[in-house]
Design an enzyme around this catalytic site. Structure first.
Site, PDB file in Angstrom:
ATOM      1  N   CYS A  12       0.878  -1.172   0.000  1.00 58.66           N
ATOM      2  CA  CYS A  12       0.000   0.000   0.000  1.00 58.66           C
ATOM      3  C   CYS A  12       0.918   1.226   0.000  1.00 58.66           C
ATOM      4  CB  CYS A  12      -0.968  -0.020   1.188  1.00 58.66           C
ATOM      5  SG  CYS A  12      -0.184   0.122   2.807  1.00 58.66           S
ATOM      6  N   ARG A  13       0.495   2.337   0.548  1.00 60.58           N
ATOM      7  CA  ARG A  13       1.333   3.528   0.541  1.00 60.58           C
ATOM      8  C   ARG A  13       2.471   3.416   1.557  1.00 60.58           C
ATOM      9  NH1 ARG A  13       1.863   8.501   3.131  1.00 60.58           N
ATOM     10  NH2 ARG A  13       0.178   8.035   4.541  1.00 60.58           N
TER      11      ARG A  13
END
Length: 111
Positions: A63-64
């Protein structure tokens, strides 16, 4: 973050080329920049699309920053997949100089 689980973790630099990389970010994050060859399934769509994720190979979840992907990693492992969280997410991926592409005409970047 403490999910109460022993979560398998791998650094972005250690994700093998050609590995199954599952990106669980939102569409705007994906469009801005993602790893080439990654598969995009938003975290909230995971239960509906889990059948698309192969069970015969390791799954690297990104994810980020690593928080959402840690949750997905736990869920996948509890359901029988072999998954590892990419520590530091796409932020670490970009810092490490790993390849990125975007779905826009702009240079790829991490939101």
């Amino acid at each position: 973050m403490n999910l109460g689980e022993n979560i398998p973790v791998v650094d972005a630099t250690a994700v093998p080329e050609g590995a199954y990389l599952l990106d669980v970010r939102e569409p705007d994050e994906w469009q801005a920049g993602h790893a080439p060859g990654a598969v995009h399934i938003r975290m909230r769509e995971l239960s509906d699309r889990a059948g698309e994720i192969p069970r015969d190979q390791d799954v690297y979840v990104i994810c980020r920053s690593g928080a959402r992907s840690a949750q997905v990693t736990v869920a996948l492992n509890n359901a029988g997949w072999q998954a590892a969280n990419v520590d530091g997410g796409m932020k670490r991926w970009a810092e490490a100089g790993r390849p990125m592409v975007s779905e826009t005409s702009m240079e790829p970047y991490v939101i």
